[in-house]
Enzyme design. Structure first.
Site, mmCIF file in Angstrom:
data_model
loop_
_atom_site.group_PDB
_atom_site.id
_atom_site.type_symbol
_atom_site.label_atom_id
_atom_site.label_comp_id
_atom_site.label_asym_id
_atom_site.label_seq_id
_atom_site.Cartn_x
_atom_site.Cartn_y
_atom_site.Cartn_z
ATOM 1 N N ASP A 461 -18.854 15.318 -6.751
ATOM 2 C CA ASP A 461 -17.402 15.443 -6.649
ATOM 3 C C ASP A 461 -16.992 16.578 -5.722
ATOM 4 O O ASP A 461 -16.032 16.454 -4.953
ATOM 5 C CB ASP A 461 -16.765 15.612 -8.025
ATOM 6 C CG ASP A 461 -17.370 16.767 -8.826
ATOM 7 O OD1 ASP A 461 -18.512 17.176 -8.541
ATOM 8 O OD2 ASP A 461 -16.703 17.251 -9.764
ATOM 9 N N ASN A 488 -19.531 16.026 -11.907
ATOM 10 C CA ASN A 488 -20.045 17.022 -12.860
ATOM 11 C C ASN A 488 -19.201 18.293 -12.832
ATOM 12 O O ASN A 488 -19.678 19.384 -13.115
ATOM 13 C CB ASN A 488 -21.529 17.320 -12.630
ATOM 14 C CG ASN A 488 -21.843 17.580 -11.170
ATOM 15 O OD1 ASN A 488 -20.948 17.819 -10.355
ATOM 16 N ND2 ASN A 488 -23.118 17.537 -10.829
ATOM 17 N N GLY A 490 -17.494 20.252 -10.525
ATOM 18 C CA GLY A 490 -17.633 21.434 -9.677
ATOM 19 C C GLY A 490 -18.905 21.453 -8.866
ATOM 20 O O GLY A 490 -19.615 20.453 -8.737
#
Length: 579
Positions: A461, A488, A490
């Site tokens: 992400d 997840n 960060g």
């Protein structure tokens, strides 16, 4: 213009087409607009407009890794500087990308005018100096040197497998030049072979192997970059010698071969792989470059000065150099040696790499089990939280023969690189340059380079937020890849190195399910998976609709990561002095 003349821009486009390039990536800017008209008129090359120049550079890189050569077009100053990070990655990882920069007119530059996109000091060569540091060669095109310099620069890109830069003024791009009289010469496209040096290498390698009880092959990415895949395959076929790859060279050889040992990662790799590679009497290294992220933080257990080392321009036997013996020629010489000289008595059985998967189509207990309260191993319940321990073997099982897989640096790259891939699959990543966000635009380039191959992207992400706008470009050109986004929460790879709880490793929480639609991909199928069962169903659904883009948002815990990544980042932390 005479009937035989074309514009300088058209000359370059014709040359690119002759090299197999049928897409040109980039962003319009006022200095390059007239040249872009010629691009749009060209019958055999298609313009691909990116969201920004960095994405264009990444896309050209991904395209080049599949097609052999890539190209991008930017405007002077702001455009070329936005692209230079991507070009630098191509330089570091030996990817031939042609960067065309169109600047202000000749008269404007001669006058030193304070025009836009300059530093306001009349220095029009400032940005060329930055380009020079990440280009194998470059040229400023003039009416007098156009054909000669374009050909020279393109041949350098082919020979050295690195980016090159062509710069020209906006008016020069439209000036006439005679059409190419013929194709680019074959001579100069690759490193020449010194026949006498090759003979000496072959004899000394024969002597070295004759006195050995065991041998093994370790291959890496330069085999791919310098076009020696077939020669490596011939060596492996003729000898049956066990072989491994470094992560950066994953899929340069067929991983379904019984002799494949897995991915070698120094002290952090599978012990069986380490045993065969490190204990071989003769280790043949094909196109190997030892980097921190692929050698287990330089924990390799062999002496790089010993054995047989094959590099792009030269071969080595126990440190003695044989100039003029490039990779493909050296591999061919070795495959011509008697097979018994290459076989090893240290290799017995079939190893499946770090995951322990020896079948290629099943997930082992070690890769899917969790530990119960009594310490026994059990398979995960279908409704329990999804872990990366289950994720990566399951994704690997979904791959098809010949599929191109693009993996982002971090959990995605190190989670998937240790898995066995099917025959003909191609693995693309950027572990040396390691610029996060690379993989999404690289997917765009790879998918356009191989329209019949439905590519797969795995990305985190944090990385996806860097270049997510290229999702819109994928949709704009009707591309339908499968994208697995590992959410997840960060920068997990940075948390592993330093700052586990630090706020600087946090990112904004995006609504990924709605993002493709917001970026113009109205028919994308967006799925999510929080459990093993949901992941299984999402992968089956993606396979059932090849005519739509599929985004699968996979949610794992913030500190869940592959073992290999955990080990490597621990070493990074220690080397950085932040452990």
């Amino acid at each position: 213009m005479t009937p035989r003349d074309i514009t300088i821009t058209e000359y370059l486009l014709d040359r690119l087409v002759s090299l197999g390039v049928d897409r040109l990536f980039g962003v319009p800017g006022d200095y390059n607009l007239a040249a872009l008209d010629k691009v749009m008129e060209h019958p055999r090359i298609e313009w691909v407009g990116n969201a920004n120049e960095l994405g264009a550079a990444y896309a050209a890189d991904g395209y080049a890794r599949v097609r052999g050569v890539g190209a991008l077009l930017t405007t002077f100053g702001v455009g070329e500087l936005s692209a230079i990070n991507g070009v630098a990655g191509s330089y570091a990882e030996y990817v031939p990308v042609v960067h065309l920069v169109i600047g202000p007119s000749t008269a404007t530059e001669r006058a030193g005018a304070l025009v836009h996109h300059t530093a306001g000091d009349g220095d029009f060569g400032r940005f060329a100096r930055a380009q020079r540091s990440v280009s194998a060669t470059m040229a400023t095109i003039t009416p007098d040197n156009a054909a000669e310099e374009i050909d020279r620069v393109l041949l350098t890109a082919l020979r050295e497998r690195r980016p090159v830069c062509l710069r020209m003024a906006s008016d020069v791009a439209l000036l006439p030049v005679p059409a190419p009289p013929g194709p680019l010469p074959a001579q100069g496209r690759s490193f020449p072979v010194d026949v006498r040096s090759l003979e000496r290498f072959t004899e000394d390698a024969r002597r070295k192997l004759a006195g050995a009880h065991s041998a093994a092959v370790l291959s890496d990415f330069l085999v791919d970059r310098f076009g020696a895949r077939d020669e490596l395959a011939a060596l492996l076929d003729s000898s049956g010698v066990p072989f491994a790859t470094l992560a950066m060279g994953k899929t340069v050889a067929d991983e379904t071969r019984p002799a494949w040992l897995g991915v070698y990662a120094g002290a952090f790799g599978d012990p069986r792989t380490r045993h065969v590679i490190e204990d071989a009497d003769v280790l043949i290294r094909a196109g190997v470059r030892l980097t921190d992220t692929t050698s287990g933080g330089f924990s390799h257990g062999f002496d790089p000065g010993r054995g047989i080392d094959l590099q792009p321009e030269s071969a080595f036997v126990d440190g003695t150099e044989y100039p003029g013996v490039p990779l493909a020629a050296a591999l061919t010489a070795l495959s011509g040696l008697p097979a018994e000289k290459l076989r090893t008595d240290a290799f017995t059985g079939t190893f499946g790499g770090a995951s322990g998967d020896t079948s290629g189509d099943t997930v082992t207990a070690a890769a899917t089990a969790t530990t119960g309260p009594e310490g026994t191993r059990r398979g995960p319940r279908t409704d329990e939280p999804l872990t990366q321990e289950y994720l990566w073997p399951r994704v690997a099982r979904s791959l098809r023969e010949g599929q191109t897989v693009v993996a982002e640096q971090g959990t995605s790259y190190f989670g998937l690189c240790t898995q066995r891939f099917p025959a003909g699959a191609r693995f693309i990543g950027q572990p040396l340059w390691g610029s996060i966000g690379y993989s999404l635009p690289a997917l765009l380039g790879a998918q356009l380079a191989a329209r019949d191959d439905r590519c797969l992207l795995v990305i985190g992400d944090g990385s996806a937020q860097m270049t997510a706008q290229e999702l819109g470009t994928l949709g704009r050109y009707g591309l339908t890849p499968v994208i697995i986004l590992v959410n997840n929460d960060g920068y997990t790879v940075e948390r592993a190195i330093h700052g586990r709880e630090a706020a600087y490793n946090d990112i904004a929480r995006w609504d990924w399910q709605r993002l493709p639609g917001a970026l113009g991909v109205g028919d994308a199928l967006c799925l999510s998976a929080d459990t093993p069962d949901e992941l299984d169903r999402a992968l089956v659904a993606a396979d059932a609709i090849p005519d739509r883009m599929v985004l699968i948002e996979v949610r794992t815990a913030p500190y869940d990561m592959p073992d290999l990544l955990r080990d490597i980042t621990a070493g990074m932390s220690e080397r950085n002095g932040t452990a």
